[in-house]
Design an enzyme around this catalytic site. Structure first.
Site, PDB file in Angstrom:
ATOM      1  CG  ASP A  88       0.426  -4.199   2.285  1.00 18.92           C
ATOM      2  OD1 ASP A  88       0.408  -4.968   2.825  1.00 18.92           O
ATOM      3  OD2 ASP A  88       1.406  -3.293   1.297  1.00 18.92           O
TER       4      ASP A  88
ATOM      5  CD  GLU B 287       8.315   0.117   7.050  1.00 27.45           C
ATOM      6  OE1 GLU B 287       6.968  -1.150   6.852  1.00 27.45           O
ATOM      7  OE2 GLU B 287       8.306   1.056   6.478  1.00 27.45           O
TER       8      GLU B 287
ATOM      9  CD  GLU C  22       1.278  -1.059   8.221  1.00 27.46           C
ATOM     10  OE1 GLU C  22       1.155  -0.761   9.168  1.00 27.46           O
ATOM     11  OE2 GLU C  22       1.144  -1.049   7.094  1.00 27.46           O
TER      12      GLU C  22
ATOM     13  CE  LYS D 159       3.792  -6.205   3.453  1.00 22.03           C
ATOM     14  NZ  LYS D 159       3.122  -4.631   4.447  1.00 22.03           N
TER      15      LYS D 159
ATOM     16  CG  ASP E  18      -0.391   0.311   2.720  1.00 23.42           C
ATOM     17  OD1 ASP E  18       0.846  -0.535   2.723  1.00 23.42           O
ATOM     18  OD2 ASP E  18      -1.333   0.542   3.767  1.00 23.42           O
ATOM     19  CB  SER E  19       4.709   1.746  -0.008  1.00 27.15           C
ATOM     20  OG  SER E  19       4.196   0.452  -1.329  1.00 27.15           O
TER      21      SER E  19
HETATM   22  O1  KIV Z   1       3.712  -1.169   1.915  1.00 26.62           O
HETATM   23  C1  KIV Z   1       4.708  -1.017   1.259  1.00 26.62           C
HETATM   24  O2  KIV Z   1       5.711  -1.056   0.005  1.00 26.62           O
HETATM   25  C2  KIV Z   1       5.380  -2.116   2.063  1.00 26.62           C
HETATM   26  C3  KIV Z   1       7.197  -2.343   2.292  1.00 26.62           C
HETATM   27  C4  KIV Z   1       7.641  -1.520   2.548  1.00 26.62           C
HETATM   28  C5  KIV Z   1       6.893  -3.667   2.882  1.00 26.62           C
HETATM   29  O3  KIV Z   1       4.620  -2.664   3.592  1.00 26.62           O
END
Ligand code: KIV
Length: 268
Positions: free
Chosen positions: A84, A182, A115, A113, A45-46
């Site tokens: 994510d 992270e 958090e 994934k 989600d970056s």
């Molecule tokens: O969103 C993302 O790209 C991530 C990485 C920084 C691990 O979670």
């Protein structure tokens, strides 16, 4: 479906070969990652920050993640594909399952994934019981950056470090097999990797983990402004005449031969 399995990643961990992970958000970059032999692709989600122009990952929606994960899965050949779950998409079991199913069935992810731990361990357990593999994410949690007081190293105090190890174990106890770590001290990442039976993927967590992940745009120097201490511009380092594929291949080589991350990319 991917040719890469968690079992194979575990074999890499067992023989001390580092696992290479990068983010991708579209088809063209995915092809470059596949060509370079990246083992795991993360649709992070970056993308909210590096593609959509938001100043955090919080505004990213499930529809956004389905859209980008579909582009990646359409051309993915070998890599394991993790997507994510965005902010507020896993607040309770039913909502998490519905959204995770969209990322798997509609968009083509192999694993989702999210958090954190604590109350979320029950969510991870629910997804895993419903045949949805889950990747954990501990340490700096970008979706909670407000509560954490900014993008800061996590787990430096003994109690926070011990808590993170407990959180990792709790996730593993319900069936989580991969955890992203992270922005945590190298020594803590090493403890989690050796004390907990899990594949650890570090970003700003030092070299003593099972594998490394970077945001692709940081690796290519695309992200404007100051880049995080833990990242490295692999394209700039190669100099003129070099391509995106060369830079990604160089990242793979550097992760495998342990020259990345160096001390300058790690935290004490
Ligand atoms: O969103 C993302 O790209 C991530 C990485 C920084 C691990 O979670």
């Amino acid at each position: 479906m991917s040719l890469m399995t968690v079992k194979y990643l575990q074999e890499l961990k067992d023989r001390n070969e580092k696992i290479t992970v990068l983010t991708a958000y579209d088809a063209s970059f995915t092809k470059h990652l596949e060509q370079a032999g990246i083992e795991v692709i993360l649709v992070g989600d970056s993308l909210g920050m590096v593609v959509q122009g938001h100043d955090s990952t919080v505004p990213v929606t499930v529809d956004d993640m389905v859209y980008h994960t579909s582009m990646v899965s359409r051309v993915r050949e070998r890599a394991l594909l993790i997507a994510d779950m965005p902010y507020h998409s896993y607040q309770n079991k039913d909502q998490a399952l519905e959204n995770a199913k969209r990322l798997m069935d509609e968009a083509g992810a192999d694993m989702v994934k999210f958090e954190g731990a604590g109350e979320l361990v029950a969510i991870a357990e629910h997804l895993i019981k419903n045949n949805i593999p889950v990747c954990g994410h501990l340490g700096l949690l970008p979706q909670s950056v407000e509560e954490l007081g900014g993008y800061k190293v996590q787990g430096r105090e003994q109690t926070a470090a011990d808590k993170m190890i407990e959180d990792a174990q709790a996730l593993v106890d319900v069936g989580v097999e991969i955890i992203v770590l992270e922005c945590i001290p190298q020594i803590l990442a090493k403890r989690i990797t050796t004390e907990v039976d899990v594949i650890t993927i570090g970003i700003g967590a030092g070299v003593d983990v099972s594998g490394q992940v970077l945001v692709l745009y940081d690796l290519l120097g695309i992200t404007p402004g100051k880049r995080p201490k833990f990242s490295k511009d692999f394209l700039k380092e190669l100099g003129q005449g070099k391509s995106v594929t060369d830079a990604i291949a160089n990242y793979v080589k550097a992760v495998k031969d342990l020259s990345f991350p160096a001390q300058e990319h790690s935290f004490n």
